[in-house]
Design an enzyme around this catalytic site. Structure first.
Site, short mmCIF file in Angstrom:
data_model
loop_
_atom_site.label_atom_id
_atom_site.label_comp_id
_atom_site.label_asym_id
_atom_site.label_seq_id
_atom_site.Cartn_x
_atom_site.Cartn_y
_atom_site.Cartn_z
N HIS A 385 0.78 -1.23 0.00
CA HIS A 385 0.00 0.00 0.00
C HIS A 385 0.82 1.29 0.00
CE1 HIS A 385 -3.80 1.91 0.06
NE2 HIS A 385 -4.43 1.07 0.84
N SER A 501 -12.21 5.60 4.01
CA SER A 501 -11.23 6.23 3.15
C SER A 501 -11.89 6.91 1.97
CB SER A 501 -10.23 5.19 2.65
OG SER A 501 -9.29 5.77 1.79
N THR A 512 -5.27 10.39 0.24
CA THR A 512 -6.61 10.10 0.75
C THR A 512 -6.95 11.09 1.85
OG1 THR A 512 -5.79 8.56 2.42
CG2 THR A 512 -6.41 7.63 0.27
#
Length: 665
Positions: A385, A501, A512
């Site tokens: 991620h 998110s 984000t």
């Protein structure tokens, strides 16, 4: 987690639209600049041919705004009020007032000044990368999420070799299209019925990149940041002591496969960078699938599931032991494909466990992404991620799923090329020291302990869906989030910090922002339906409408960079970097509590995805992956017993959606 959830809501860009509209229309009549597109002789090499360059809008994207400090403080207090007792709230209110009038002003000014001096990026990009790369916890369960492909329904196409070959070929076509600048830029159409057409792209073709985004805004189309796409292929996260780094080598021409804990590499591009024929790739994958080499006694792959400093020390020792070339082959490969021994059928829990972590001896969790295929041909994508969020992953996933469905290059009766695959495919070998062997044994024990603690519960229900939400003019996502709040309140009699998110990719180098779905309105509704004497149906309906309205407002604010979480994060990082005493706001227990997200939630609104999931972000929390369709909903819930009762939450969630359904009916 799973910030792949790319909810883009636009609207407050009206001012930009109005300012630029007239000048854009004038430019349409006066400009003669046209983007050039290279001639393509071989359609096999590309998945699409964009009329404009992939990064056409990147130069003119709006910059991510830094919210007004007073508004951030107001939004923060409103969110905290839903979580705190009156006594706790008074303490937090004083801390915020002191911050706003004292150190917060100076920190905000410094953040603005720093942002002004770095116009090539966003104020959150650097600190957010640092946050990911500096965290020392394993990426396994703590960061890497997964997405599942829909089951392959065509007879014979679910064979792992056939399916892996088709998805690899389509992936390489996507990769080449991206690297050669022919991938259509990712945009969000505010009114797709009016703008999602060829006329829009013809207009954009005449726009210089310096104003292209403004031209799109005038037509109510919002280009998304594509800066993360460069780390999608030939990329990996490298463990280093204290802080990891990202490594990318776009010159590499090979692919990585894993099977039985072994690593295999073979070229998928020729010397000129062209994708090799499908039957050639088919032959190499068939060779790997047939290889019966027993699993290694000491599988180094398990080390990628370890604590980052532990893994960094092991990698240094691996390099010293003569394994640098093999590691570089793993790092620079286009991406990773894993053949897993598990048969999962249509069992959601088995797919969840296989795609989220599976056999840790046969995974490389640091790779930008890995495609995992079960023995019976079910497929999923697990991604690291730190390098990026949902826009890049979803663009890849959607395009490849569509291409494989419409145009598979190999079929159940296809014959692999008559080549000596044993000379084309190389199995990587590793030299291990006694210390590394001991580290691998320990990593296996740690992995088994951590993954066995995870519980997975699933809810699939036809009691509720988008259709009734549209009929009653409420947001489907707001209703899903309201269901989580009611479920938790039914189970525990309280409201807790909740994370949803939201992408800020409408801005240059946006990452984000957090939507905070636990609001004063959801608390009021949860209390009302949990009491012995609930209000009238009409009163409950008014509460539902208000919950939807507030959630929509919060989502729009977040998507436009007007949430409070990232702003406070940036201010806190500045304060920590300066040393000295941290402002009271950040040492207030309420600040720690709101960032201890018991409910971590995310959805991926794409028809190409079967479902997705991730582990809880805190030990006493829930990881809530969800989807809502026209006439059904799905939740895949993760938890760590005995800290949380996942089955109990699912039972309460089912009750919650029945309540909401009845109110809307």
């Amino acid at each position: 987690m799973l910030t792949a959830h790319s909810k883009i809501v636009t609207g407050p860009l009206k001012q930009v639209i109005e300012v630029t509209k007239d000048s854009v229309i004038r430019r349409l009549h006066t400009t003669s600049i046209c983007s050039s597109t290279p001639r393509i002789q071989d359609e096999y090499q590309y998945i699409q041919r964009s009329k404009i360059p992939t990064m056409h809008f990147q130069k003119s994207l709006l910059r991510l705004p830094i919210p007004d400090l007073d508004k951030t403080c107001t939004r923060y207090l409103r969110s905290q009020k839903a979580l705190l007792t009156p006594e706790e709230y008074s303490v937090t209110e004083r801390a915020v007032a002191q911050f706003k009038e004292g150190p917060g002003r100076d920190l905000h000014a410094q953040l603005k000044q720093k942002d002004k001096a770095n116009k090539h990026t966003s104020y959150i990009s650097g600190p957010w990368f640092d946050m990911y790369l500096s965290d020392r916890v394993p990426v396994l369960l703590n960061y890497n999420p997964f997405l599942a492909f829909h089951p392959e329904e065509r007879p014979g196409y679910s064979d792992p070799v056939v399916r892996a070959t088709n998805i690899l070929v389509s992936s390489l076509r996507y990769m080449r299209t991206l690297q050669d600048g022919l991938l259509e830029p990712v945009v969000y159409h505010l009114n797709p019925s009016k703008s999602d057409n060829q006329r829009f792209w013809e207009i954009m073709k005449w726009m210089p990149s310096s104003v292209a985004s403004y031209a799109a805004y005038a037509l109510k189309v919002f280009p998304l940041d594509m800066s993360q796409f460069g780390n999608l292929f030939n990329s990996t996260r490298i463990p280093e002591i204290g802080k990891d780094k990202l490594k990318c080598d776009s010159s590499a021409r090979h692919m990585l496969f894993m099977k039985n804990g072994h690593f295999y590499v073979f070229d998928v591009l020729d010397a000129d960078g062209n994708i090799l024929p499908p039957n050639h790739i088919h032959a190499c994958i068939s060779h790997i699938a047939k290889d019966q080499t027993p699993p290694p006694k000491y599988p180094i792959a398990i080390l990628s599931s370890e604590n980052r400093d532990t893994w960094a020390a092991c990698r240094t020792e691996l390099v010293a032991a003569g394994n640098e070339a093999a590691l570089n082959s793993i790092d620079s490969a286009a991406f990773n494909i894993v053949f897993d021994d598990q048969e999962v059928g249509l069992d959601a829990e088995k797919m969840y466990r296989t795609f989220l972590y599976g056999n840790g001896k046969n995974r490389w969790f640091d790779k930008s992404f890995s495609l995992v295929f079960s023995r019976d041909g079910q497929g999923g994508l697990n991604f690291e991620h730190s390098w990026g969020d949902g826009v890049a992953v979803m663009s890849y996933f959607n395009e490849v799923a569509k291409n494989v469905n419409e145009h598979p290059y190999v079929h159940p009766d296809s014959v692999p090329a008559k080549v000596d695959a044993s000379q084309l495919v190389r199995r990587l070998e590793f030299n291990l020291t006694p210390n590394l062997e001991a580290a691998i044994d320990k990593a296996i024990q740690t992995y088994e302990t951590s993954t066995s603690a995870l519980q997975v519960d699933v809810l699939e229900s036809t009691i509720f869906g988008k259709n009734i939400c549209k009929k009653r003019n409420v947001s489907p996502d707001a209703m899903m989030q309201l269901g989580f709040q009611v479920a938790y309140y039914l189970q525990h009699g309280m409201t807790v910090a909740t994370y949803e998110s939201c992408s800020t990719s409408a801005f240059k180098h946006g990452r984000t922002e957090t939507v905070r779905p636990a609001t004063l309105e959801t608390v009021e509704f949860a209390k009302a339906v949990s009491g012995s004497q609930p209000p009238s149906s009409e009163d409950l309906k008014k509460l539902v409408m208000e919950c939807s309205k507030v959630h929509g407002m919060l989502t729009k604010e977040a998507a436009m960079g007007q949430g409070f979480d990232r702003h406070l994060f940036g201010l806190r990082k500045l304060a920590e970097a300066q040393g000295g005493q941290i402002p009271d706001l950040f040492s207030d227990p309420a600040y720690a509590r709101i960032n201890h997200n018991i409910l971590s939630t995310s959805t991926l609104p794409s028809a190409a995805i079967s479902f997705g999931g991730f582990a809880p972000v805190v030990r006493d929390g829930f990881g809530v992956g969800y989807q809502i369709q026209d006439d059904r909903l799905g939740i895949v819930l993760s938890s760590y017993p005995p800290h949380r009762d996942g089955a109990g939450f699912i039972e309460c969630a089912e009750k919650a959606y029945k309540i909401i359904h009845d109110v809307l009916q």
